[in-house]
Design a protein around this motif. Sequence first.
Motif, PDB file in Angstrom:
ATOM      1  N   SER A 148      41.242  32.264  35.821  1.00 61.44           N
ATOM      2  CA  SER A 148      41.240  32.848  34.483  1.00 61.44           C
ATOM      3  C   SER A 148      41.697  34.297  34.534  1.00 61.44           C
ATOM      4  CB  SER A 148      39.843  32.759  33.867  1.00 61.44           C
ATOM      5  OG  SER A 148      39.472  31.420  33.652  1.00 61.44           O
ATOM      6  N   ILE A 149      41.200  35.030  35.521  1.00 61.04           N
ATOM      7  CA  ILE A 149      41.625  36.430  35.682  1.00 61.04           C
ATOM      8  C   ILE A 149      43.120  36.496  35.983  1.00 61.04           C
ATOM      9  CG2 ILE A 149      41.376  38.481  37.135  1.00 61.04           C
ATOM     10  CD1 ILE A 149      38.438  37.707  37.497  1.00 61.04           C
ATOM     11  N   ASN A 150      43.568  35.597  36.858  1.00 62.41           N
ATOM     12  CA  ASN A 150      44.985  35.598  37.220  1.00 62.41           C
ATOM     13  C   ASN A 150      45.877  35.265  36.033  1.00 62.41           C
ATOM     14  OD1 ASN A 150      44.466  36.270  39.848  1.00 62.41           O
ATOM     15  ND2 ASN A 150      44.464  34.163  40.601  1.00 62.41           N
ATOM     16  N   ILE A 151      45.472  34.263  35.264  1.00 58.78           N
ATOM     17  CA  ILE A 151      46.347  33.839  34.167  1.00 58.78           C
ATOM     18  C   ILE A 151      46.355  34.868  33.033  1.00 58.78           C
ATOM     19  CG2 ILE A 151      44.726  32.512  32.745  1.00 58.78           C
ATOM     20  CD1 ILE A 151      46.947  30.373  32.568  1.00 58.78           C
ATOM     21  N   VAL A 152      45.207  35.517  32.783  1.00 59.88           N
ATOM     22  CA  VAL A 152      45.186  36.566  31.765  1.00 59.88           C
ATOM     23  C   VAL A 152      46.063  37.737  32.185  1.00 59.88           C
ATOM     24  CG1 VAL A 152      43.722  38.306  30.681  1.00 59.88           C
ATOM     25  CG2 VAL A 152      42.937  35.935  30.829  1.00 59.88           C
ATOM     26  N   THR A 153      45.962  38.128  33.452  1.00 60.55           N
ATOM     27  CA  THR A 153      46.798  39.223  33.965  1.00 60.55           C
ATOM     28  C   THR A 153      48.276  38.869  33.870  1.00 60.55           C
ATOM     29  OG1 THR A 153      45.037  39.821  35.513  1.00 60.55           O
ATOM     30  CG2 THR A 153      47.231  40.702  35.962  1.00 60.55           C
ATOM     31  N   THR A 154      48.601  37.632  34.233  1.00 60.79           N
ATOM     32  CA  THR A 154      49.999  37.197  34.188  1.00 60.79           C
ATOM     33  C   THR A 154      50.526  37.183  32.763  1.00 60.79           C
ATOM     34  OG1 THR A 154      49.610  35.817  36.128  1.00 60.79           O
ATOM     35  CG2 THR A 154      51.580  35.344  34.832  1.00 60.79           C
ATOM     36  N   PHE A 155      49.724  36.716  31.823  1.00 54.44           N
ATOM     37  CA  PHE A 155      50.170  36.663  30.432  1.00 54.44           C
ATOM     38  C   PHE A 155      50.328  38.059  29.827  1.00 54.44           C
ATOM     39  CE2 PHE A 155      48.449  32.135  29.899  1.00 54.44           C
ATOM     40  CZ  PHE A 155      49.707  31.607  30.119  1.00 54.44           C
ATOM     41  N   LEU A 156      49.408  38.970  30.213  1.00 58.89           N
ATOM     42  CA  LEU A 156      49.581  40.330  29.736  1.00 58.89           C
ATOM     43  C   LEU A 156      50.886  40.940  30.235  1.00 58.89           C
ATOM     44  CD1 LEU A 156      45.942  41.735  30.114  1.00 58.89           C
ATOM     45  CD2 LEU A 156      47.143  41.146  28.009  1.00 58.89           C
ATOM     46  N   TRP A 157      51.180  40.640  31.500  1.00 62.73           N
ATOM     47  CA  TRP A 157      52.447  41.110  32.072  1.00 62.73           C
ATOM     48  C   TRP A 157      53.634  40.462  31.353  1.00 62.73           C
ATOM     49  CZ3 TRP A 157      55.966  37.926  34.677  1.00 62.73           C
ATOM     50  CH2 TRP A 157      57.061  38.575  35.242  1.00 62.73           C
ATOM     51  N   GLY A 158      53.509  39.145  31.079  1.00 62.94           N
ATOM     52  CA  GLY A 158      54.593  38.446  30.407  1.00 62.94           C
ATOM     53  C   GLY A 158      54.805  38.930  28.984  1.00 62.94           C
TER      54      GLY A 158
ATOM     55  N   PHE B  28      51.297  27.278  34.477  1.00 64.93           N
ATOM     56  CA  PHE B  28      50.456  26.534  33.547  1.00 64.93           C
ATOM     57  C   PHE B  28      50.075  25.167  34.121  1.00 64.93           C
ATOM     58  CE2 PHE B  28      50.698  23.108  30.372  1.00 64.93           C
ATOM     59  CZ  PHE B  28      49.477  23.310  29.764  1.00 64.93           C
ATOM     60  N   ILE B  29      51.041  24.457  34.714  1.00 59.85           N
ATOM     61  CA  ILE B  29      50.756  23.135  35.283  1.00 59.85           C
ATOM     62  C   ILE B  29      49.717  23.245  36.389  1.00 59.85           C
ATOM     63  CG2 ILE B  29      51.741  21.232  36.622  1.00 59.85           C
ATOM     64  CD1 ILE B  29      54.333  21.629  35.058  1.00 59.85           C
ATOM     65  N   LEU B  30      49.869  24.235  37.265  1.00 59.75           N
ATOM     66  CA  LEU B  30      48.911  24.425  38.356  1.00 59.75           C
ATOM     67  C   LEU B  30      47.530  24.733  37.805  1.00 59.75           C
ATOM     68  CD1 LEU B  30      48.163  24.814  41.330  1.00 59.75           C
ATOM     69  CD2 LEU B  30      48.955  27.179  41.136  1.00 59.75           C
ATOM     70  N   TYR B  31      47.471  25.636  36.837  1.00 54.62           N
ATOM     71  CA  TYR B  31      46.183  26.035  36.282  1.00 54.62           C
ATOM     72  C   TYR B  31      45.494  24.879  35.557  1.00 54.62           C
ATOM     73  CZ  TYR B  31      42.709  28.603  33.602  1.00 54.62           C
ATOM     74  OH  TYR B  31      41.539  29.035  33.055  1.00 54.62           O
TER      75      TYR B  31
ATOM     76  N   ILE C  50      32.980  27.054  38.940  1.00 53.08           N
ATOM     77  CA  ILE C  50      32.886  28.342  38.252  1.00 53.08           C
ATOM     78  C   ILE C  50      33.739  29.384  38.962  1.00 53.08           C
ATOM     79  CG2 ILE C  50      31.319  30.248  37.722  1.00 53.08           C
ATOM     80  CD1 ILE C  50      29.144  28.168  37.223  1.00 53.08           C
ATOM     81  N   ILE C  51      33.683  29.402  40.296  1.00 48.94           N
ATOM     82  CA  ILE C  51      34.483  30.368  41.059  1.00 48.94           C
ATOM     83  C   ILE C  51      35.965  30.137  40.838  1.00 48.94           C
ATOM     84  CG2 ILE C  51      35.083  31.133  43.381  1.00 48.94           C
ATOM     85  CD1 ILE C  51      32.227  30.580  44.220  1.00 48.94           C
ATOM     86  N   VAL C  52      36.390  28.861  40.936  1.00 50.58           N
ATOM     87  CA  VAL C  52      37.809  28.543  40.760  1.00 50.58           C
ATOM     88  C   VAL C  52      38.283  28.931  39.364  1.00 50.58           C
ATOM     89  CG1 VAL C  52      39.469  26.644  40.602  1.00 50.58           C
ATOM     90  CG2 VAL C  52      37.832  26.714  42.490  1.00 50.58           C
ATOM     91  N   LEU C  53      37.515  28.561  38.350  1.00 55.54           N
ATOM     92  CA  LEU C  53      37.907  28.870  36.978  1.00 55.54           C
ATOM     93  C   LEU C  53      37.922  30.373  36.718  1.00 55.54           C
ATOM     94  CD1 LEU C  53      36.006  26.108  34.970  1.00 55.54           C
ATOM     95  CD2 LEU C  53      38.402  26.166  35.605  1.00 55.54           C
ATOM     96  N   SER C  54      36.973  31.086  37.301  1.00 60.41           N
ATOM     97  CA  SER C  54      36.926  32.538  37.095  1.00 60.41           C
ATOM     98  C   SER C  54      38.138  33.222  37.712  1.00 60.41           C
ATOM     99  CB  SER C  54      35.634  33.106  37.697  1.00 60.41           C
ATOM    100  OG  SER C  54      34.496  32.540  37.086  1.00 60.41           O
ATOM    101  N   VAL C  55      38.439  32.843  38.958  1.00 56.82           N
ATOM    102  CA  VAL C  55      39.577  33.467  39.649  1.00 56.82           C
ATOM    103  C   VAL C  55      40.879  33.179  38.917  1.00 56.82           C
ATOM    104  CG1 VAL C  55      40.940  33.432  41.764  1.00 56.82           C
ATOM    105  CG2 VAL C  55      38.445  33.484  41.890  1.00 56.82           C
TER     106      VAL C  55
END
Length: 314
Positions: free
Chosen positions: A299-309, A257-260, A292-297
């Motif tokens: 965003s996908i990573n954090i959504v995937t991580t939260f679904l896993w969590g 979260f801090i990194l994001y 936009i690229i940074v936020l998109s990448v």
Amino acid sequence: MRNLMAKDPLRFHNSIVYLMVCAMHSKYTSLQYDKLKMIVRYICEVCPIVYQKEMLVVLKKFILDDDKKNSGMKPIIDIDAFLNGNPVFVKKFIINYSLELNGVGLAEEIARYLTEKDKIYLMYLLFRVATANGKFTTTGTESSLVVMNNLCVNGLGIDKGKLDLLIQHYTNNNLQRWYDEQFGNTGSLYPLYYDQMGDIFRTEDKSFAFVDQVKEISVITRNFLLFLIFAFVLNLISDAIFITEENGFFVFFVSFFILYFSLMIVASSNTESEQYYILRTCKDDNMQFRSIIVLSVFSINIVTTFLWGVSNLL
């Protein structure tokens, strides 16, 4: 969007003032009273009255004069005195600044919308600012010549020989002759005499509201999304604290979260076109495209991580 912004007189004139501030001094590290007066004269004589207060406010930002009252110092440009009709609203000063302005990119952008004659006239306006103190240095890496070459040759794309010819006539005290040769047969587009100032903004399209609406919506939407993500992350972290006792899982969520959130702050930083209300440049476009690229990448990573969590928590 950039073409629409170029039709906005306030953005257009603010952009010229930006370039004038860049022409005030080499390396943009110090300001001079006589050069600043020349810029204020452009605002008061050329720009529409309805925009003059706003332009003076932006000029104060350019020269880092907008926070003087809050720090207890007297401002260089007194907006209240200007509004009250006091002709002396710019005070003399002896102070150095470190200005982070680079006009080459903006000069390239504004050159897209100017005719060749208008480019020459803008070069002349910048030259008038650079020589307002009666000096024009030509030697050294911090000379006036270097600044004019950067703004006019590298930025506006004007042939160096035309700038050299202007400097030559200035050195020989023969600016009126140069001015007549350049603008003598152009009708009423430019002033008759070299010591006057003219307007190179020419458009009949007065619908600028769309540009501001898009800007405001983008800023509001960005901030709202940041708030939603912040609230969502805090909620999941609180769930992780109370549901699981695995410290490693919690540390992972907090670190991610801090990194994001740090990257979100960097990616959402305002561009110069938003901060100063000037024309949008290629640099601004590239900055927001990377964001936009940074936020998109992420965003996908954090959504995937939260679904896993969440699946692990359940």
